[in-house]
Design an enzyme around this catalytic site. Sequence first.
Site, PDB file in Angstrom:
ATOM      1  N   SER A 102      14.367  -9.093  14.309  1.00  0.00           N
ATOM      2  CA  SER A 102      15.907  -9.507  14.424  1.00  0.00           C
ATOM      3  C   SER A 102      16.545  -8.705  13.354  1.00  0.00           C
ATOM      4  CB  SER A 102      15.952 -11.007  13.806  1.00  0.00           C
ATOM      5  OG  SER A 102      15.644 -11.736  14.635  1.00  0.00           O
ATOM      6  N   GLU A 125      19.607  -8.234   8.279  1.00  0.00           N
ATOM      7  CA  GLU A 125      18.242  -8.843   8.008  1.00  0.00           C
ATOM      8  C   GLU A 125      17.416  -7.628   7.649  1.00  0.00           C
ATOM      9  OE1 GLU A 125      14.776 -11.200   9.903  1.00  0.00           O
ATOM     10  OE2 GLU A 125      16.616 -12.208   9.850  1.00  0.00           O
ATOM     11  N   ARG A 183      15.936 -15.913   3.819  1.00  0.00           N
ATOM     12  CA  ARG A 183      15.827 -14.450   3.928  1.00  0.00           C
ATOM     13  C   ARG A 183      16.047 -13.835   2.618  1.00  0.00           C
ATOM     14  NH1 ARG A 183      13.815 -16.440   7.345  1.00  0.00           N
ATOM     15  NH2 ARG A 183      13.991 -15.874   9.717  1.00  0.00           N
TER      16      ARG A 183
END
Length: 317
Positions: free
Chosen positions: A209, A279, A160
């Site tokens: 998410s 995230e 990420r």
Amino acid sequence: MLKLDEPMLRHTSWKVGGAADRFFVPADDADLATFLAALPAAEPVTWIGLGSNVLVRDGGIRGTVISTTGMNDRLELLAGNAVRASSGTACAKVARFSARAGLAGAEFMAGIPGSVGGALAMNAGAFGAETWNIVEQVELVNRAGVRTERARTHFNTDYRRVELADDEWFLAAQLRLQPDPDGMAQIRISELLARRAATQPTGRFSCGSVFKNPEGDFAGRLIEQCGLKGCAIGAAVVSDKHANFIINTGDARAADIEALIRHVQATVAQLTGIRLDPEVRIIGETENHKATNPDRRVPLPLRKGGETQRNQTDHHP
């Protein structure tokens, strides 16, 4: 097209967010480059695709938001088992296009609820695979409107995370895939989407998410272990189906969602000793901050041809 005071709740999957001072949708890459080159140096710029990995605060966004959606929603089959995908293209569309073209390797993108540009910027992933695993080269544009191409080897990427200069943005990517003579890619996409529907709250107002998975564990498991499924602040609720999703049940404000994110972080840290990192990108200003700084906009040159529109209202859903 350039709009003034555009409500960002129209452009985010959480359906929350105050107004952007300016909201620009380029007609094509050349229009984008021209617009960027004309921007004053002091003008803040924020990019957004499908709005699936972003929380825009209730005070909105100062400066200019550039939307890639619709500008360059294009896919092209290239020689050598490669696909060129422009930044505004939905990741799920890339997966389906590649499978129909007899190529495998992009099936996981069917589970990413954003666009290619966002997937490149954060190395988005799903079902154990990540975007940069299949990137061969990318096209970029910088603040001066200059377009360049770079190979995958020029970028440092991790879970990420992608290292990229603050004044550069992705325009497109060339993806290296593999032949799929038996047509298994389309079957795998169907299986992955069925798995996603069974385990995630699809069809609800969410960002995907919310938290990154900590090393060796899963954010959803930790949140559920701490008894936070169903926890709510206002109309923002931790999903009962998957604890790493926060749902806007209809009239949540961005402040409710952000407060719930902070509450989940604090609770998980207190009970497990693990701090969950978001995230989702949290951007913009709170309403209180906007009230004390009502207008810090930089004047822009007028667009020709009546392309500027002003929104007079910013109603919450």
